[in-house]
Design a protein around this motif. Structure first.
Motif, PDB file in Angstrom:
ATOM      1  N   TYR A 219       0.836  -1.219   0.000  1.00  0.00           N
ATOM      2  CA  TYR A 219       0.000   0.000   0.000  1.00  0.00           C
ATOM      3  C   TYR A 219       0.861   1.256   0.000  1.00  0.00           C
ATOM      4  O   TYR A 219       0.457   2.298   0.521  1.00  0.00           O
ATOM      5  N   GLU A 220       2.058   1.176  -0.573  1.00  0.00           N
ATOM      6  CA  GLU A 220       3.018   2.294  -0.525  1.00  0.00           C
ATOM      7  C   GLU A 220       2.437   3.606  -1.040  1.00  0.00           C
ATOM      8  O   GLU A 220       2.838   4.684  -0.611  1.00  0.00           O
ATOM      9  N   HIS A 221       1.503   3.522  -2.009  1.00  0.00           N
ATOM     10  CA  HIS A 221       0.964   4.757  -2.600  1.00  0.00           C
ATOM     11  C   HIS A 221      -0.364   5.173  -1.974  1.00  0.00           C
ATOM     12  O   HIS A 221      -1.047   6.053  -2.509  1.00  0.00           O
ATOM     13  N   ILE A 222      -0.752   4.508  -0.894  1.00  0.00           N
ATOM     14  CA  ILE A 222      -2.058   4.824  -0.298  1.00  0.00           C
ATOM     15  C   ILE A 222      -1.835   5.270   1.150  1.00  0.00           C
ATOM     16  O   ILE A 222      -2.090   4.539   2.109  1.00  0.00           O
ATOM     17  N   PHE A 224      -2.326   8.808   3.718  1.00  0.00           N
ATOM     18  CA  PHE A 224      -3.208   9.978   3.727  1.00  0.00           C
ATOM     19  C   PHE A 224      -2.658  11.146   4.538  1.00  0.00           C
ATOM     20  O   PHE A 224      -1.676  11.027   5.246  1.00  0.00           O
ATOM     21  N   ASP A 225      -3.385  12.256   4.421  1.00  0.00           N
ATOM     22  CA  ASP A 225      -3.172  13.451   5.244  1.00  0.00           C
ATOM     23  C   ASP A 225      -1.764  14.019   5.081  1.00  0.00           C
ATOM     24  O   ASP A 225      -1.177  14.534   6.044  1.00  0.00           O
ATOM     25  N   GLY A 226      -1.222  13.894   3.871  1.00  0.00           N
ATOM     26  CA  GLY A 226       0.060  14.516   3.558  1.00  0.00           C
ATOM     27  C   GLY A 226       1.268  13.807   4.138  1.00  0.00           C
ATOM     28  O   GLY A 226       2.402  14.293   4.024  1.00  0.00           O
ATOM     29  N   VAL A 227       1.051  12.657   4.762  1.00  0.00           N
ATOM     30  CA  VAL A 227       2.174  11.916   5.363  1.00  0.00           C
ATOM     31  C   VAL A 227       2.928  11.188   4.247  1.00  0.00           C
ATOM     32  O   VAL A 227       2.322  10.719   3.279  1.00  0.00           O
ATOM     33  N   GLU A 228       4.246  11.083   4.383  1.00  0.00           N
ATOM     34  CA  GLU A 228       5.048  10.372   3.371  1.00  0.00           C
ATOM     35  C   GLU A 228       5.282   8.945   3.812  1.00  0.00           C
ATOM     36  O   GLU A 228       5.561   8.680   4.989  1.00  0.00           O
ATOM     37  N   HIS A 229       5.193   8.046   2.848  1.00  0.00           N
ATOM     38  CA  HIS A 229       5.450   6.626   3.121  1.00  0.00           C
ATOM     39  C   HIS A 229       6.931   6.426   3.447  1.00  0.00           C
ATOM     40  O   HIS A 229       7.800   6.866   2.681  1.00  0.00           O
ATOM     41  N   VAL A 230       7.212   5.751   4.560  1.00  0.00           N
ATOM     42  CA  VAL A 230       8.623   5.530   4.922  1.00  0.00           C
ATOM     43  C   VAL A 230       9.091   4.184   4.352  1.00  0.00           C
ATOM     44  O   VAL A 230       9.298   3.216   5.089  1.00  0.00           O
ATOM     45  N   SER A 231       9.258   4.153   3.036  1.00  0.00           N
ATOM     46  CA  SER A 231       9.762   2.927   2.406  1.00  0.00           C
ATOM     47  C   SER A 231      11.161   2.622   2.919  1.00  0.00           C
ATOM     48  O   SER A 231      11.983   3.531   3.103  1.00  0.00           O
ATOM     49  N   LEU A 303       0.746   8.876  -8.247  1.00  0.00           N
ATOM     50  CA  LEU A 303       0.812  10.092  -7.431  1.00  0.00           C
ATOM     51  C   LEU A 303      -0.588  10.595  -7.062  1.00  0.00           C
ATOM     52  O   LEU A 303      -0.764  11.361  -6.122  1.00  0.00           O
ATOM     53  N   GLU A 304      -1.584  10.147  -7.870  1.00  0.00           N
ATOM     54  CA  GLU A 304      -2.964  10.577  -7.598  1.00  0.00           C
ATOM     55  C   GLU A 304      -3.672   9.689  -6.581  1.00  0.00           C
ATOM     56  O   GLU A 304      -4.753  10.001  -6.097  1.00  0.00           O
ATOM     57  N   LEU A 305      -3.051   8.561  -6.251  1.00  0.00           N
ATOM     58  CA  LEU A 305      -3.752   7.594  -5.392  1.00  0.00           C
ATOM     59  C   LEU A 305      -4.056   8.092  -3.981  1.00  0.00           C
ATOM     60  O   LEU A 305      -5.136   7.810  -3.456  1.00  0.00           O
ATOM     61  N   PRO A 306      -3.124   8.808  -3.311  1.00  0.00           N
ATOM     62  CA  PRO A 306      -3.460   9.246  -1.953  1.00  0.00           C
ATOM     63  C   PRO A 306      -4.749  10.074  -1.932  1.00  0.00           C
ATOM     64  O   PRO A 306      -5.641   9.821  -1.125  1.00  0.00           O
ATOM     65  N   ALA A 307      -4.856  11.048  -2.857  1.00  0.00           N
ATOM     66  CA  ALA A 307      -6.056  11.900  -2.873  1.00  0.00           C
ATOM     67  C   ALA A 307      -7.291  11.079  -3.241  1.00  0.00           C
ATOM     68  O   ALA A 307      -8.372  11.243  -2.663  1.00  0.00           O
ATOM     69  N   PHE A 308      -7.119  10.168  -4.212  1.00  0.00           N
ATOM     70  CA  PHE A 308      -8.249   9.352  -4.661  1.00  0.00           C
ATOM     71  C   PHE A 308      -8.824   8.535  -3.503  1.00  0.00           C
ATOM     72  O   PHE A 308     -10.020   8.566  -3.222  1.00  0.00           O
ATOM     73  N   TYR A 309      -7.922   7.820  -2.797  1.00  0.00           N
ATOM     74  CA  TYR A 309      -8.427   6.958  -1.721  1.00  0.00           C
ATOM     75  C   TYR A 309      -8.755   7.749  -0.456  1.00  0.00           C
ATOM     76  O   TYR A 309      -9.615   7.340   0.320  1.00  0.00           O
ATOM     77  N   GLN A 310      -8.091   8.883  -0.267  1.00  0.00           N
ATOM     78  CA  GLN A 310      -8.458   9.701   0.895  1.00  0.00           C
ATOM     79  C   GLN A 310      -9.894  10.221   0.725  1.00  0.00           C
ATOM     80  O   GLN A 310     -10.667  10.282   1.685  1.00  0.00           O
ATOM     81  N   GLY A 311     -10.253  10.530  -0.526  1.00  0.00           N
ATOM     82  CA  GLY A 311     -11.633  10.951  -0.807  1.00  0.00           C
ATOM     83  C   GLY A 311     -12.613   9.852  -0.422  1.00  0.00           C
ATOM     84  O   GLY A 311     -13.664  10.114   0.167  1.00  0.00           O
ATOM     85  N   PRO A 329     -10.229   7.807  11.603  1.00  0.00           N
ATOM     86  CA  PRO A 329      -9.912   7.623  10.178  1.00  0.00           C
ATOM     87  C   PRO A 329      -8.564   6.938   9.959  1.00  0.00           C
ATOM     88  O   PRO A 329      -7.581   7.234  10.637  1.00  0.00           O
ATOM     89  N   SER A 330      -8.593   6.021   9.027  1.00  0.00           N
ATOM     90  CA  SER A 330      -7.415   5.250   8.667  1.00  0.00           C
ATOM     91  C   SER A 330      -6.290   6.174   8.160  1.00  0.00           C
ATOM     92  O   SER A 330      -6.554   7.152   7.469  1.00  0.00           O
ATOM     93  N   ALA A 331      -5.036   5.851   8.488  1.00  0.00           N
ATOM     94  CA  ALA A 331      -3.908   6.683   8.041  1.00  0.00           C
ATOM     95  C   ALA A 331      -3.370   6.242   6.678  1.00  0.00           C
ATOM     96  O   ALA A 331      -2.626   6.979   6.023  1.00  0.00           O
ATOM     97  N   GLY A 332      -3.714   5.034   6.256  1.00  0.00           N
ATOM     98  CA  GLY A 332      -3.250   4.518   4.967  1.00  0.00           C
ATOM     99  C   GLY A 332      -3.956   3.213   4.646  1.00  0.00           C
ATOM    100  O   GLY A 332      -4.756   2.729   5.456  1.00  0.00           O
ATOM    101  N   THR A 333      -3.667   2.636   3.487  1.00  0.00           N
ATOM    102  CA  THR A 333      -4.347   1.441   2.938  1.00  0.00           C
ATOM    103  C   THR A 333      -5.749   1.822   2.464  1.00  0.00           C
ATOM    104  O   THR A 333      -6.158   2.977   2.574  1.00  0.00           O
ATOM    105  N   TYR A 334      -6.524   0.811   1.984  1.00  0.00           N
ATOM    106  CA  TYR A 334      -7.927   1.119   1.696  1.00  0.00           C
ATOM    107  C   TYR A 334      -8.856   0.378   2.635  1.00  0.00           C
ATOM    108  O   TYR A 334      -9.942  -0.038   2.254  1.00  0.00           O
ATOM    109  N   PHE A 335      -8.414   0.338   3.905  1.00  0.00           N
ATOM    110  CA  PHE A 335      -9.228  -0.303   4.940  1.00  0.00           C
ATOM    111  C   PHE A 335      -9.536   0.680   6.057  1.00  0.00           C
ATOM    112  O   PHE A 335      -8.684   1.492   6.441  1.00  0.00           O
TER     113      PHE A 335
END
Ligand code: PMP
Ligand code: GLN
Length: 402
Positions: A219-222, A224-231, A303-311, A329-335
């Motif tokens: 779920y690296e690209h999902i 939310f809230d402007g947080v960066e994934h710590v790969s 790059l559009e995925l965070p906004a898409f799934y955050q919506g 609210p979830s911080a990431g993933t689509y769960f």
């Protein structure tokens, strides 16, 4: 009966009724909860927010590329490690997003989904008697693979409403036999995400030890809230001992294609490929070429995925704001986890089954991902919001009636 045993016998009683023809290597393992709940959803004609997959399709331009390559005769075996153009495209992505320069030839391997990559990475590293640290609730494919290698899992529960790692507990769990730590951020099923301080804590704990890392980053690209994934690809010292795994299924809404990849230093990739070549050998050709084209021609898609799934997350959570669920609210993933403490005292396993049958909304109970389900501090169920807005609205309407 402890909840975990209850959960297993509840879901797996039919299978437990069978006598294996030989000594089972995984006697206590039944059919994965995702298959069980999706089957139950289909049987009861329920809205399926259980198994994690979108109910919308992948990009048209990507599907067009598959049709193109099938028609153009790209239908024989590709190279064992994956189509070079796809590995190059992944190398470019890893460089531009995480600042890691990798050798696409030696350090990227395309796999049959992240599931195969997880299998190969764990099998490459774990030897009989080794211990592997996992964080509960842990995605269900990790532990069986560890055990098949003769290793055992050491379970560290995530803590508090944020499902955060308690690094003191991790330090206590490390022993001379610890061989591997399996990381999953953004985290399925809780939707929690690691932050920079988690990386520092991990680094401190493993610094002088011979411990490897598997990073499940599907779920690296999902996030939310402007947080960066710590790969782990961001940290060269950690990547040097890591297998970083991702999946195109999540990123391009095509979970059924089962194409993923592993980014690992060449010595680790070599061991990984020794197993990959005999598990799957390679991955279907036209999809690999199509993904390579799409990654290069539409690099903005992920790059559009965070906004898409955050919506979608926000829509689902807002629709539930008048409900009796408590929603963080979830911080990431689509769960999204929903706390049903005000609605029912039932355990999550029976409630997920009851609501699938009676309310016709299917979800996933998360106690089944714990070694000790008592470590689950909250009465929650997991709902997948990778669904059309209309599906989410219908489900929320039912949930608000409780
Ligand atoms: N890891 C996690 C955390 C997942 O959620 C999933 C799939 N949902 C996978 C691995 C497997 O991914 P794939 O379908 O690409 O095998
Ligand atoms: N990872 C998906 C989920 O969490 C399911 C994948 C599967 O069914 N194996 O729902």
């Amino acid at each position: 009966m402890p909840l975990c045993q209850y959960a297993r016998s509840f879901f797996y009683q039919r299978e437990f009724g069978l006598t294996p023809p030989f000594d089972s290597k995984l006697p206590d393992v039944g059919t994965t909860i995702f298959t069980v709940m999706s089957a139950m959803a289909a049987e009861h004609d329920a809205i399926n927010l259980s198994q994690g997959y979108p109910d919308f399709d992948g990009p048209e331009a990507l599907k067009e590329r598959v049709r193109h390559y099938v028609s153009a005769g790209f239908n024989q075996y590709p190279p064992m490690a994956g189509v070079p153009a796809l590995r190059e495209a992944v190398a470019q992505k890893v460089d531009s997003l995480y600042g890691l320069t990798v050798d696409a030839e030696a350090e990227i391997t395309v796999t049959a989904g992240a599931t195969e990559a997880l299998f190969c990475a764990i099998a490459a590293v774990v030897r009989p008697g080794d211990e592997v640290i996992v964080f509960d609730p842990a995605y269900d494919s990790y532990e069986p693979v560890v055990r098949l290698q003769g290793g055992c899992t050491v379970h560290v529960p995530l803590r508090g409403p944020q499902f955060a790692v308690d690094w003191d507990e991790v330090a206590d769990a490390v022993t001379e036999r610890t061989r591997l730590i399996i990381i999953n951020t953004p985290h399925n099923p809780t939707g929690s995400v690691w932050r920079e301080h988690d990386i520092s804590a991990l680094r401190a704990i493993i610094a002088d030890r011979d411990i490897y890392l598997v990073a499940d980053e599907v779920y690296e690209h999902i996030v939310f809230d402007g947080v960066e994934h710590v790969s782990l690809c961001r940290y060269p010292d950690l990547w040097a001992r890591s297998f970083v795994i991702s999946s195109f299924g999540k990123t391009y809404h095509v979970t059924g294609w089962k194409v993923g990849y592993c980014v690992a230093p060449s010595a680790l990739s070599l061991e990984f490929r020794k197993i990959h070549q005999f598990v799957n050998f390679t991955v279907n050709t036209p999809m690999q070429h199509a993904l390579a084209d799409f990654l290069s021609s539409c690099p903005e898609h992920h790059l559009e995925l965070p906004a898409f799934y955050q919506g979608k997350r926000d829509l689902f959570c807002n629709l539930l704001s008048e409900s009796r669920f408590s929603v963080a609210p979830s911080a990431g993933t689509y769960f999204q986890l929903l706390n049903y403490g005000e609605i029912s005292n039932a355990d999550d396993v029976s409630l997920a089954a009851d609501w699938t049958r009676e309310l016709k909304v299917a979800s996933i109970p998360i106690s089944v991902f714990y070694r000790n389900p008592d470590a689950l501090e909250e009465p929650v169920l997991r709902f997948c919001f990778a669904k059309d807005d209309a599906t989410l609205s219908r489900a929320a309407e039912v949930l608000c009636s409780l």
